[in-house]
Design an enzyme around this catalytic site. Structure first.
Site, short mmCIF file in Angstrom:
data_model
loop_
_atom_site.label_atom_id
_atom_site.label_comp_id
_atom_site.label_asym_id
_atom_site.label_seq_id
_atom_site.Cartn_x
_atom_site.Cartn_y
_atom_site.Cartn_z
NE ARG A 118 13.78 17.60 19.84
CZ ARG A 118 12.72 17.40 19.05
NH1 ARG A 118 11.50 17.43 19.56
NH2 ARG A 118 12.87 17.21 17.77
N GLY B 248 8.60 15.50 21.99
CA GLY B 248 9.28 14.59 21.08
C GLY B 248 8.93 14.72 19.63
CE LYS B 249 3.68 14.12 18.66
NZ LYS B 249 3.69 13.88 20.10
CG HIS B 250 8.75 15.78 12.69
ND1 HIS B 250 7.69 14.98 13.08
CD2 HIS B 250 9.38 15.11 11.70
CE1 HIS B 250 7.69 13.88 12.36
NE2 HIS B 250 8.70 13.92 11.50
#
Length: 410
Positions: free
Chosen positions: A23, A197-199
């Site tokens: 991230r 966990g998204k974009h």
């Protein structure tokens, strides 16, 4: 991308979207967080960051309205509440989705009616949606699974011909387009998630979007307990919740949104490299993307023909996990309608509400009605992917898949 199958592969730790290895967060987020804390105003009703996020995201998509909420599930609940179904109304949805896209339907007293999916894209189709439309259909909810767009032009033709509103679940599809137009702008409402966990991520959070004034107003109210902030005589106009995003989350989201284009570009580059390295393997198919579609790869999925590999999908996944590639065979493992909450209608006490109002056809989950769903889940292998992947990570994943696939080939 040639691979030497005789060369031993040294185990590599891949970046994970569950922590800082996968991230991209740092000074930009810390700067805005510090500003939010220093202001002493952490509620979005008085602060500036959530409003900034809403304005910038609306501009990004090219829609009139965007409202921030505290989760992707909250976004979908807000969308369903804006449609305002009557008890027993039906909302068509997909058989392969997260429960967060289904429980809002039930909480708003409607019946989720499942459309089958295309086994190679994992998405509902215009044909499968049309097959389950009834006189009780209140809305259609489509999910652009894994970042691959549904066939929205055809779906919208079907919906518009019947005056049925469409909700787009874009939780996994930030930046995905159809002929250059963003998903989330075809239907009446778009829903997005900022989960870990998204974009882009704030840990939890979400956004709803619309260019329909009435729907946007109702969504704004639902997020705020239906209290009419700014109205001449505000009141709590209808049953609603508090789904507001706080200023700390909003500050992180503003910093993340500035990186979205870069993250989407990076994901598509990584996926293209993986496809180039895996496209010639017998019995293993790389993602199917229709002409004019831009897939933005929340995850990278392979379709595996188990009968061409010794041990099939499970053995392939097991061996990859042993090499540190934590893939997911069958994604959600079973169709959503096989989960106990829906299968056994465990809702409000022992009432079975709203399923007790359903047409028998609406809750008929016979296996032969969902051939695409079962085929899709039996063959899908979900591979991790995030913006921190470098060429060595891609090479490692590709080399290991190739090596294991060749070892298992019949």
């Amino acid at each position: 991308m040639a691979t030497d199958l005789k060369k031993p592969v040294k185990k590599m730790e891949l970046p994970s979207d569950q922590d800082s290895t996968g991230r991209d967060m740092g000074d930009d987020e810390m700067l805005l967080l510090g500003e939010a804390i220093a202001s002493g105003t952490l509620t979005s009703t008085k602060g500036k960051f959530v409003k900034q996020l809403e304005e910038q995201f609306a501009q990004y998509l090219g829609v009139d309205h965007s409202h921030a909420v505290n989760s992707g599930t909250g976004a979908l609940h807000t969308a369903v509440a804006a449609i305002d179904p009557e008890p027993g109304d039906e909302i068509i949805t997909t058989s392969i989705t997260d429960m967060g896209a289904l429980t809002p339907i039930i909480y708003q007293s409607a019946i989720p009616v499942f459309a089958d999916v295309c086994p190679s894209t994992y998405n509902v189709t215009p044909e499968s949606i049309e097959a389950v439309i009834s006189e009780k259909t209140k809305a259609i909810m489509v999910t652009h699974l894994f970042g691959n767009p549904c066939r929205m032009n055809e779906i919208m033709e079907i919906a518009r011909a019947r005056s049925i509103p469409v909700i787009e679940d874009c939780a996994q599809s930030f930046g995905a387009t159809i002929d250059g137009r963003y998903v989330g702008t075809f239907g009446d409402i778009g829903c997005f998630s900022l989960q870990q966990g998204k974009h882009i991520t704030t840990g939890e959070g979400g956004l709803v979007t619309s260019s329909d004034e009435a729907l946007a107003r109702r969504m704004y109210l639902f997020i705020n307990k239906a209290w009419g902030y700014g109205d001449a005589k505000p009141d709590h106009y209808f049953l609603a919740l508090n789904y507001r995003m706080n200023e700390l989350t909003g500050a992180v989201a503003v910093a993340q949104l500035a990186k979205l284009a870069e993250f989407v570009s990076r994901r598509t580059e990584i996926a293209a490299a993986m496809t180039a390295g895996l496209s010639d393997l017998p019995g293993i198919h790389t993602p199917a993307i229709a002409e004019g579609m831009k897939h933005t790869f929340w995850k990278y999925c392979l379709r595996v023909e188990s009968d061409k590999l010794k041990g099939g999908l499970d053995e392939l996944a097991k061996r990859l996990k042993e090499r540190g590639i934590f893939c997911g065979p069958r994604y959600i493992q079973k169709p959503a309608f096989e989960c106990e909450v829906i299968r056994d209608q465990r809702t409000f006490g022992d009432s079975r509400f709203p399923f007790n109002l359903a047409r028998p056809e609406a809750v008929d989950y016979s296996r032969d009605k969902f051939p695409g769903t079962y085929e899709a889940l039996a063959s899908v292998l979900v591979l991790p992917l995030n913006e921190k992947y470098e060429s060595q990570h891609v090479d490692y994943v590709v080399q290991n898949i190739r090596e294991v696939a060749h070892k298992l080939a019949k």
